[in-house]
Enzyme design. Structure first.
Site, PDB file in Angstrom:
ATOM      1  N   ASP A  59      -4.554  23.309 -19.817  1.00 13.60           N
ATOM      2  CA  ASP A  59      -4.140  23.175 -18.423  1.00 13.60           C
ATOM      3  C   ASP A  59      -5.331  23.283 -17.482  1.00 13.60           C
ATOM      4  OD1 ASP A  59      -4.724  25.880 -18.380  1.00 13.60           O
ATOM      5  OD2 ASP A  59      -2.648  26.538 -18.197  1.00 13.60           O
ATOM      6  N   ASP A 126      -1.579  31.066 -23.243  1.00 11.32           N
ATOM      7  CA  ASP A 126      -1.673  31.791 -21.974  1.00 11.32           C
ATOM      8  C   ASP A 126      -1.527  33.290 -22.233  1.00 11.32           C
ATOM      9  OD1 ASP A 126      -1.444  32.792 -19.420  1.00 11.32           O
ATOM     10  OD2 ASP A 126       0.252  31.555 -18.841  1.00 11.32           O
TER      11      ASP A 126
END
Length: 339
Positions: A59, A126
């Site tokens: 991302d 994440d």
């Protein structure tokens, strides 16, 4: 294969992670780093650890755009300097990553994924990166650990907040850099006036970081002084936050200017977009920019303004910032001459 990086404070304690869907994962930590370094480290660790064809899914536009837009070719052609003729930030990580990708052309590709969305593996890396940043300890394994903590609520590179005047400012000692547009800075292309002004801004920011270790630059990334401020921040190893009045302000810019804007935007530690829609007319755009300037004046602790003392628009901005911050907190930097 997915990668991610996280950092608490930016700079501060950081973590990186990679994971193969349904397969191996790994994470690691660094005691004092930045979001950008952790994003690049995650990709480097994955590319060097995993054999065979790889698609790196991230991302981070900082990582993906480097290879999608082939930034690295320009960096190498310029002797590992960026378009602003400054040393490429994080070269110690970029260089081995680029070499690893180039060593077997076609083996590694890159794809961007929206962060904090519905992708389960993006969420996994994440959480692994955040865990490593918080605990300062990495781990390896298979599948999805059952004891992972929450997703990324620490400062992450490239995150965008969209709102109006009440949009929260980032943490830290905030200094806004603004001022003249290109005609008063030697033109739109690279030139000695812009180079010297950028160098002077970088020296000032480096000195201020000694006084304020949590220094963060706020910049609108407009052509001219605002982009010089971002480039100077990168040269001084100071994080910068892009504060945009509205989405995609580069829509009508020439292709080279648009590409450079996107590169700087990808390098920001965060992006704040104050209004959700682009204005339909030039007067509305001007009004949105004035609202952005007011937001900057409310939230900054200091200002660096590149001004030759004659431009009325910049002069008006200097007075507005002085009224909001106090004259002692507004530093006027004259554009450097070529003599």
């Amino acid at each position: 294969m997915y990668t991610d990086g996280a950092c608490i404070g930016n700079p501060g304690p950081g973590g990186w992670a990679w994971a193969v869907p349904g397969g191996r994962f790994a994470s690691g930590a660094a005691p004092h780093t930045t979001n950008q370094r952790m994003e690049v480290t995650a990709a480097l660790e994955a590319v060097t650890a995993l054999p065979g064809p790889l698609q790196v899914v991230s991302d981070s536009t900082y990582v993906v755009n480097c290879f999608r837009d082939r930034w690295w070719e320009g960096w190498m052609a310029r002797g590992w300097r960026n378009k602003a003729k400054q040393p490429v930030a994080n070269r110690d990580l970029w260089e081995p990553l680029v070499e690893a990708v180039r060593a077997d052309p076609g083996r590694v590709s890159f794809r961007w994924v929206k962060g904090h969305g519905t992708d389960a593996v993006n969420d996994l890396v994440d959480r692994l990166a955040v865990e490593a940043a918080r605990n300062q300890r990495g781990r390896t394994g298979l599948g999805t650990p059952a004891d992972l903590g929450s997703a990324d609520t620490v400062g992450r590179r490239g995150s965008a907040a969209v709102g109006a005047a009440g949009t929260a400012a980032p943490e830290g000692h905030l200094i806004v850099v603004t001022g003249h547009r290109p005609p008063a800075l030697g033109g739109y292309d690279d030139n000695p006036v812009a180079d010297r002004t950028r160098h002077e801004l970088a020296e000032i920011l480096a000195a201020k970081r000694v006084l304020h270790p949590d220094l963060v630059v706020l910049t609108g990334l407009g052509l001219g002084a605002e982009q010089l401020g971002a480039e100077a921040a990168a040269a001084a190893d100071v994080p910068y936050v892009a504060v945009l009045a509205y989405p995609d302000p580069d829509t009508m810019w020439p292709a080279p200017s648009k590409a450079h804007f996107r590169e700087l935007l990808a390098g920001a530690s965060a992006t704040i977009v104050l209004e959700s829609r682009a204005p339909a007319t030039r007067p509305l755009a001007g009004a949105a920019l004035r609202r952005r300037d007011a937001w900057l004046a409310r939230n900054a602790a200091e200002a660096l303004v590149v001004w030759d003392g004659t431009g009325t628009d910049v002069g008006r901005l200097v007075r507005s910032l002085s009224d909001s911050l106090g004259e002692a907190e507004v530093w006027v930097v004259a554009p450097a001459t070529t003599t």
